[in-house]
Structures are given as structure tokens and as C-alpha cells.
Enzyme design. Structure first.
Site, PDB file in Angstrom:
ATOM      1  N   LYS A   2       0.832  -1.217   0.000  1.00  2.72           N
ATOM      2  CA  LYS A   2       0.000   0.000   0.000  1.00  2.72           C
ATOM      3  C   LYS A   2       0.864   1.263   0.000  1.00  2.72           C
ATOM      4  O   LYS A   2       0.608   2.197  -0.749  1.00  2.72           O
ATOM      5  CB  LYS A   2      -0.893   0.055   1.258  1.00  2.72           C
ATOM      6  CG  LYS A   2      -1.961  -1.017   1.314  1.00  2.72           C
ATOM      7  CD  LYS A   2      -2.935  -0.746   2.458  1.00  2.72           C
ATOM      8  CE  LYS A   2      -2.304  -0.808   3.839  1.00  2.72           C
ATOM      9  NZ  LYS A   2      -1.830  -2.151   4.214  1.00  2.72           N
ATOM     10  N   ARG A  15      -1.333  -9.050  12.973  1.00  6.18           N
ATOM     11  CA  ARG A  15      -1.790  -7.967  12.083  1.00  6.18           C
ATOM     12  C   ARG A  15      -2.662  -8.530  10.956  1.00  6.18           C
ATOM     13  O   ARG A  15      -3.628  -7.895  10.541  1.00  6.18           O
ATOM     14  CB  ARG A  15      -0.590  -7.212  11.508  1.00  6.18           C
ATOM     15  CG  ARG A  15       0.106  -6.353  12.570  1.00  6.18           C
ATOM     16  CD  ARG A  15       1.477  -5.905  12.125  1.00  6.18           C
ATOM     17  NE  ARG A  15       1.445  -4.992  11.000  1.00  6.18           N
ATOM     18  CZ  ARG A  15       2.481  -4.764  10.205  1.00  6.18           C
ATOM     19  NH1 ARG A  15       3.638  -5.378  10.396  1.00  6.18           N
ATOM     20  NH2 ARG A  15       2.379  -3.904   9.223  1.00  6.18           N
ATOM     21  N   ARG A  29      10.902  -2.578  11.748  1.00  5.03           N
ATOM     22  CA  ARG A  29       9.835  -2.158  12.646  1.00  5.03           C
ATOM     23  C   ARG A  29       9.531  -3.256  13.657  1.00  5.03           C
ATOM     24  O   ARG A  29       9.572  -4.435  13.328  1.00  5.03           O
ATOM     25  CB  ARG A  29       8.563  -1.855  11.834  1.00  5.03           C
ATOM     26  CG  ARG A  29       8.604  -0.521  11.156  1.00  5.03           C
ATOM     27  CD  ARG A  29       7.476  -0.296  10.188  1.00  5.03           C
ATOM     28  NE  ARG A  29       6.176  -0.845  10.571  1.00  5.03           N
ATOM     29  CZ  ARG A  29       5.087  -0.739   9.822  1.00  5.03           C
ATOM     30  NH1 ARG A  29       5.126  -0.108   8.667  1.00  5.03           N
ATOM     31  NH2 ARG A  29       3.937  -1.265  10.218  1.00  5.03           N
ATOM     32  N   ARG A  44      -9.571   1.517   8.505  1.00  4.85           N
ATOM     33  CA  ARG A  44      -9.215   0.118   8.723  1.00  4.85           C
ATOM     34  C   ARG A  44     -10.338  -0.637   9.402  1.00  4.85           C
ATOM     35  O   ARG A  44     -10.152  -1.785   9.784  1.00  4.85           O
ATOM     36  CB  ARG A  44      -7.987   0.048   9.620  1.00  4.85           C
ATOM     37  CG  ARG A  44      -6.691  -0.275   8.874  1.00  4.85           C
ATOM     38  CD  ARG A  44      -5.580  -0.108   9.877  1.00  4.85           C
ATOM     39  NE  ARG A  44      -4.444  -0.938   9.640  1.00  4.85           N
ATOM     40  CZ  ARG A  44      -3.298  -0.497   9.139  1.00  4.85           C
ATOM     41  NH1 ARG A  44      -3.171   0.747   8.749  1.00  4.85           N
ATOM     42  NH2 ARG A  44      -2.271  -1.306   9.030  1.00  4.85           N
ATOM     43  N   ARG A  94      11.454  -6.718   5.364  1.00  4.30           N
ATOM     44  CA  ARG A  94      11.276  -5.282   5.116  1.00  4.30           C
ATOM     45  C   ARG A  94      12.160  -4.477   6.065  1.00  4.30           C
ATOM     46  O   ARG A  94      12.300  -4.812   7.232  1.00  4.30           O
ATOM     47  CB  ARG A  94       9.812  -4.908   5.349  1.00  4.30           C
ATOM     48  CG  ARG A  94       9.550  -3.427   5.183  1.00  4.30           C
ATOM     49  CD  ARG A  94       8.098  -3.143   4.925  1.00  4.30           C
ATOM     50  NE  ARG A  94       7.297  -3.156   6.128  1.00  4.30           N
ATOM     51  CZ  ARG A  94       5.999  -2.797   6.157  1.00  4.30           C
ATOM     52  NH1 ARG A  94       5.392  -2.454   5.039  1.00  4.30           N
ATOM     53  NH2 ARG A  94       5.335  -2.832   7.280  1.00  4.30           N
TER      54      ARG A  94
HETATM   55  P1  AMP Z   1       0.883   0.208   8.963  1.00  2.00           P
HETATM   56  O1  AMP Z   1       2.170   0.950   8.900  1.00  2.00           O
HETATM   57  O2  AMP Z   1      -0.195   0.798   8.094  1.00  2.00           O
HETATM   58  O3  AMP Z   1       1.045  -1.271   8.765  1.00  2.00           O
HETATM   59  O4  AMP Z   1       0.351   0.409  10.459  1.00  2.00           O
HETATM   60  C1  AMP Z   1       1.102  -0.048  11.558  1.00  2.00           C
HETATM   61  C2  AMP Z   1       0.248  -0.084  12.799  1.00  2.00           C
HETATM   62  O5  AMP Z   1      -0.243   1.232  13.078  1.00  2.00           O
HETATM   63  C3  AMP Z   1      -0.997  -0.941  12.705  1.00  2.00           C
HETATM   64  O6  AMP Z   1      -0.716  -2.309  12.958  1.00  2.00           O
HETATM   65  C4  AMP Z   1      -1.861  -0.317  13.781  1.00  2.00           C
HETATM   66  O7  AMP Z   1      -1.411  -0.692  15.074  1.00  2.00           O
HETATM   67  C5  AMP Z   1      -1.541   1.165  13.619  1.00  2.00           C
HETATM   68  N1  AMP Z   1      -2.463   1.811  12.654  1.00  2.00           N
HETATM   69  C6  AMP Z   1      -2.164   2.344  11.434  1.00  2.00           C
HETATM   70  N2  AMP Z   1      -3.256   2.835  10.848  1.00  2.00           N
HETATM   71  C7  AMP Z   1      -4.289   2.613  11.716  1.00  2.00           C
HETATM   72  C8  AMP Z   1      -5.673   2.860  11.686  1.00  2.00           C
HETATM   73  N3  AMP Z   1      -6.265   3.435  10.618  1.00  2.00           N
HETATM   74  N4  AMP Z   1      -6.407   2.483  12.759  1.00  2.00           N
HETATM   75  C9  AMP Z   1      -5.850   1.909  13.844  1.00  2.00           C
HETATM   76  N5  AMP Z   1      -4.552   1.614  13.926  1.00  2.00           N
HETATM   77  C10 AMP Z   1      -3.766   1.961  12.882  1.00  2.00           C
END
Ligand code: AMP
Length: 209
Positions: free
Chosen positions: A9, A167, A156, A84, A123
Site C-alpha cells: 500500500k 496484524r 519495525r 481500517r 522489510r
Molecule cells: P501500517 O504501517 O499501516 O502497517 O500500520 C502499523 C500499525 O499502526 C498498525 O498495525 C496499527 O497498530 C496502527 N495503525 C495504522 N493505521 C491505523 C488505523 N487506521 N487504525 C488503527 N490503527 C492503525
């Protein structure tokens, strides 16, 4: 941008950003920044993120609303990682109504679980500018260092295998149901998540034009 963690994404969002000159709003990056600055909300967010759970809506929805009220989003924007869940999609509808705009496209990225785990565990991310690399398919020019800003790359906390599994579960339970909602609006554009990097700009241009 909708799709499982690790489907690309962020990469696609940044390519679309360059193609159409639009800002990318990445909730994951904004939350990671708040967590590393140890703001009041950031500390709470960090706990959820380290477990692979969704950060509570009272934090995320507020961050997105504030960001979307900034004028650089007036000619369009790309949402990466939001909404989400159905509750977040409801909040987004309210924000968009207040802003007087609508979603044109939902880019839904498709990728099998085995490829996701392989991708996320290899990653590496830049904590400064958010650029992402993959140790075998898209390594940085200099080992361990971001091509764009020279910062040391990190893995990360939530790209470790047990958190990746969590996740994926959270994605299936909370995020995938959004697909139906946007299918009904006729705005879902499916995109295969394992296209070769050099082909992605042309394919996305075609998909969104
Ligand atoms: P990402 O980098 O998009 O994979 O997001 C990493 C983490 O950030 C996720 O596993 C959630 O813990 C948190 N996160 C990111 N976007 C959201 C969202 N829209 N709602 C809730 N938690 C989020």
C-alpha cells in the site's frame, strides 16, 4: 489504499502521489511519529502497535480529521492505512462530508499470506522519511542506509513474525469487511500486489485514469 499489511500500500501510495501530485496521508507513519515523540496519545498508540492491534478510534480519527483539514489536501489526497474498520469508514464519511469531497477510487491490493510474511520479515524502513526497502527485491544502494535521506534503516517492531500474524488476523476481521461497503459504491480498483516495481507506475496510471 486498502489491502493486507505488507501488500505494498505504501509503495503504491507514493507512486500514485508522484503520478498525480497528491499528498499521501499515512496513519501508520503519523502514529509511529507520535509514539517516538512520546506524546500523550503516542504512548497509548505505541502499545497497540507493538502488539499488532488497531490503535483506538478516538486517537486515529482525530489525527486524520486534523490532517484532512489542512489546505494541501484540497485538490485531492491519498489515504494509506485508513480507514481500517467499519467505524473508521463511518468517521471518514463524516470528515469527507464536512470537507465537501468524495472518494473517487479505492485501490484494493491483493496478495497471498505466504508472500506477505516473506515480504514483511525482510522489510526495512526509514524512521525519518518513511521509505521502505526489501532486503532481496528492493535493497537500499548502501547497506542499512536510506537512499533518500541517509538515515540508518530499522526493522519495525511489528514486522517480527508473531506480530505479523496478529496484524493479518486484525486485517481479516476489521478491515476486509470494508471491501463490501466500497464495492457497493462501485469504486474498488483491484491491483495485484506482486507486480515488478518498474511496471507499477504504468499499471497504476492506467487503473486510475
Ligand atoms: P501500517 O504501517 O499501516 O502497517 O500500520 C502499523 C500499525 O499502526 C498498525 O498495525 C496499527 O497498530 C496502527 N495503525 C495504522 N493505521 C491505523 C488505523 N487506521 N487504525 C488503527 N490503527 C492503525
Amino acid at each position: 489504499m486498502l489491502g493486507p499489511p505488507g501488500s505494498g500500500k505504501g509503495t503504491c501510495a507514493h507512486i500514485i502521489s508522484e503520478l498525480f501530485d497528491l499528498p499521501v496521508i499515512t496513519t501508520g507513519d503519523m502514529l509511529r511519529e507520535a509514539a517516538s515523540n512520546e506524546t500523550e496519545y503516542g504512548k497509548v498508540a505505541g502499545e497497540y502497535m507493538n502488539r499488532g492491534d488497531l490503535v483506538p478510534n478516538y486517537i486515529v480519527n482525530g489525527i486524520v480529521r486534523d490532517r484532512l483539514m489542512k489546505p494541501d489536501t484540497d485538490k485531492g489526497f491519498i489515504l494509506d492505512g485508513f480507514p481500517r474498520s467499519v467505524a473508521q469508514a463511518d468517521a471518514l464519511d463524516n470528515i469527507l462530508r464536512d470537507k465537501g469531497v468524495q472518494l473517487d477510487h479505492v485501490v484494493f491490493i491483493v496478495l497471498e499470506d505466504e508472500k506477505i510474511v516473506g515480504r514483511l520479515s525482510l522489510r526495512r524502513s526509514c524512521p525519518e522519511c518513511g521509505a521502505v526497502y526489501h532486503l532481496t527485491s528492493n535493497p537500499p544502494k548502501t547497506k542499512g542506509v536510506c537512499d533518500h535521506c541517509g538515515t540508518d534503516l530499522i526493522q519495525r517492531n511489528d514486522d517480527k513474525e508473531d506480530v505479523i500474524k496478529r496484524r493479518l488476523e486484525v486485517y481479516r476481521r476489521n478491515t476486509q469487511p470494508l471491501l463490501d461497503r466500497y464495492e457497493q459504491k462501485g469504486i474498488v480498483r483491484r491491483f495485484q500486489g506482486d507486480n515488478p516495481l518498474e511496471k507499477i507506475p504504468g499499471l497504476l496510471q492506467k487503473l486510475l485514469s
